[in-house]
Motif scaffolding. Structure first.
Motif, short mmCIF file in Angstrom:
data_model
loop_
_atom_site.label_atom_id
_atom_site.label_comp_id
_atom_site.label_asym_id
_atom_site.label_seq_id
_atom_site.Cartn_x
_atom_site.Cartn_y
_atom_site.Cartn_z
N SER A 104 0.87 -1.17 0.00
CA SER A 104 0.00 0.00 0.00
C SER A 104 0.91 1.22 0.00
CB SER A 104 -0.93 -0.01 1.21
OG SER A 104 -0.19 0.03 2.43
N CYS A 105 0.34 2.43 -0.02
CA CYS A 105 1.19 3.62 -0.17
C CYS A 105 1.98 3.94 1.08
CB CYS A 105 0.34 4.81 -0.60
SG CYS A 105 -0.60 5.59 0.75
N LEU A 106 1.50 3.51 2.25
CA LEU A 106 2.14 3.73 3.56
C LEU A 106 2.04 5.16 4.06
CD1 LEU A 106 5.42 1.59 3.15
CD2 LEU A 106 3.30 0.93 4.30
N TYR A 131 -5.33 6.41 5.71
CA TYR A 131 -5.75 5.06 6.06
C TYR A 131 -4.55 4.20 6.45
CZ TYR A 131 -9.81 6.96 3.73
OH TYR A 131 -10.85 7.78 3.38
N CYS A 132 -3.47 4.31 5.70
CA CYS A 132 -2.26 3.56 6.06
C CYS A 132 -1.73 3.99 7.42
CB CYS A 132 -1.19 3.76 4.98
SG CYS A 132 -1.49 2.88 3.44
N LYS A 133 -1.77 5.29 7.68
CA LYS A 133 -1.24 5.80 8.94
C LYS A 133 -2.11 5.41 10.13
CE LYS A 133 1.26 9.72 6.97
NZ LYS A 133 1.37 11.20 6.89
N GLU A 159 -4.75 0.12 6.16
CA GLU A 159 -4.18 0.08 4.82
C GLU A 159 -5.01 -0.73 3.84
OE1 GLU A 159 -1.12 -2.05 7.38
OE2 GLU A 159 -3.12 -1.26 7.75
N CYS A 174 -6.57 1.67 1.51
CA CYS A 174 -5.68 2.55 0.75
C CYS A 174 -6.03 2.50 -0.74
CB CYS A 174 -4.23 2.13 0.96
SG CYS A 174 -3.02 3.03 -0.06
N LEU A 196 -3.71 0.18 -2.66
CA LEU A 196 -3.59 -1.18 -2.14
C LEU A 196 -3.34 -2.18 -3.27
CD1 LEU A 196 -4.03 -3.29 0.15
CD2 LEU A 196 -6.46 -3.27 -0.48
N TYR A 220 3.52 -6.49 6.04
CA TYR A 220 2.27 -7.16 5.67
C TYR A 220 2.28 -8.63 6.09
CZ TYR A 220 2.09 -2.86 3.04
OH TYR A 220 2.12 -1.52 2.71
N GLY A 226 -6.70 -4.16 8.45
CA GLY A 226 -5.29 -3.80 8.35
C GLY A 226 -4.41 -4.84 9.03
#
Length: 364
Positions: free
Chosen positions: A101-103, A107-109, A113, A116, A119, A147, A309
């Motif tokens: 995912s974008c990290l 959402y990732c934070k 994720e 994302c 994703l 992951y 997540g």
């Protein structure tokens, strides 16, 4: 997009579908070298998800052939990258649906994720390096450690594999609706589970472990005995029986709908109390009927949910370790994959197929 990159130097034996016939055959391909953020996992078991059928047959029109399915993976870590501190060689590890995912997005934070926009999935996805991802129908996998989850020592690796998809799919909405904590003395919430298959049977186990009154809602009369006797459900509603449905109106606080066949949500909504919530985790190919009256006359909510997540998935695995929750499975060897996919398409399994990947090699 490319099938591989110059860094893909490791030869892997796997099993893939090459066209929309969906037939799985042996397939040799290459995986990337283990990078600084990677772990290499020797795959012991891989669950078979209904999503695998959709991909191998290109039901959704998105399959990139050849496709190596499998996103319910358990195995042993054999190599770790220099940046990996939370996992070590020899650990029991699991890989679910997420590969990248974008990290950086909200959402990732926030540990979500799975929502994302960028994703990418464990198979039939595009990894950060532009290569196509290949899943768990293979002898080993290289995964970014962010992951990967740990599998508790007390859980059988075969029966734990489907938790990486089926388990987290039903756990996440229970958590979102504050249904994880056992209420202590006295009854918990009254929750309903629509469908008693690969998802539904795990949802029943979670509901009972968390101290709730669990009702299974099904179109199959034969499911009542297994719901009550095998899984410990407290009640059963035959959804095709109008009298039973009427009798149970406004009795449930929460309903989890796991059914992937097209159906109307109206009768199910009528089972909810005022302000009750229905969460959909099944994915019918055609739109479901959603009448407005059961919503507005009951101030009810309909929500959707997809997996979870990585932190949430690890929490779920730890909860399963605490309560000794695993999936009810039927283990198949490599030569039985096509048969298992056919049977799964007919719902002929209680309740999840798991491939013994590390068993003796066998042709298909």
């Amino acid at each position: 997009m490319a099938q591989t990159t110059s860094n893909h130097t490791q030869n892997v034996s796997g099993w893939a579908a090459h066209d929309s016939s969906g037939k799985i055959t042996p397939y040799n391909f290459k995986r990337r070298e283990n990078g600084i953020n990677d772990v290499t996992i020797k795959i012991l078991y891989c669950g078979i998800c209904h999503t695998d059928i959709h991909h191998v047959k290109n039901d959704w029109g998105i399959t990139m052939y050849p496709v190596v399915p499998g996103h319910e993976i358990t195995g042993i870590i054999t190599k770790v990258g220099g940046n990996v501190t939370n996992l070590k060689v020899g650990d029991r590890a699991g890989v679910g649906c997420l590969a990248a995912s974008c990290l950086n997005c909200e959402y990732c934070k926030e540990g979500e994720e799975n929502y994302c926009d960028q994703l990418q999935f464990t198979y039939n996805g595009i990894f950060w390096d532009g290569s196509i991802t290949y899943g768990g129908y293979s002898e080993f996998i290289v995964a970014d450690y962010r992951y990967v989850v740990r599998v508790p020592e007390n859980l059988a690796m075969d029966a734990a594999a489907p938790l990486l998809c089926a388990g987290i799919t039903v756990y996440s909405p229970l958590k979102d609706n504050n249904l994880l904590d056992s209420p202590g003395p006295g009854p918990g919430k009254r929750i309903g589970i629509v469908g008693l298959g690969g998802l539904g049977h795990i949802a029943v186990k979670f509901g009972k472990a968390f101290g709730h009154h669990v009702t299974v809602i099904s179109t199959s009369p034969s499911k009542e005995k297994e719901a009550r006797d095998r899984l410990g459900a407290d009640d059963f509603i035959l959804s095709t029986n109008a009298d039973q449905m009427q009798l149970k109106r406004r009795t449930l606080d929460f309903i989890l709908d796991t059914v992937s066949a097209q159906h109307s949500l109206g009768p199910t909504l009528d089972l909810l109390k005022v302000k009750g919530t229905l969460v959909i985790v099944g994915a019918p190919e055609k739109p479901m009927d959603l009448p407005s009256f059961p919503l507005i006359f009951g101030k009810r909510a309909v929500k959707g949910s997809i997996i979870g997540g990585i932190k949430e998935t690890q929490d779920m695995m730890d909860v399963c370790g605490k309560y000794n929750i695993t999936c009810d499975i039927e283990v198949v060897n490599i030569s039985q994959i096509n048969e298992a996919l056919d049977r799964l398409g007919k719902n002929d399994v209680k309740y999840r197929f798991v491939i013994d990947v590390a068993g003796k090699p066998s042709g298909l």
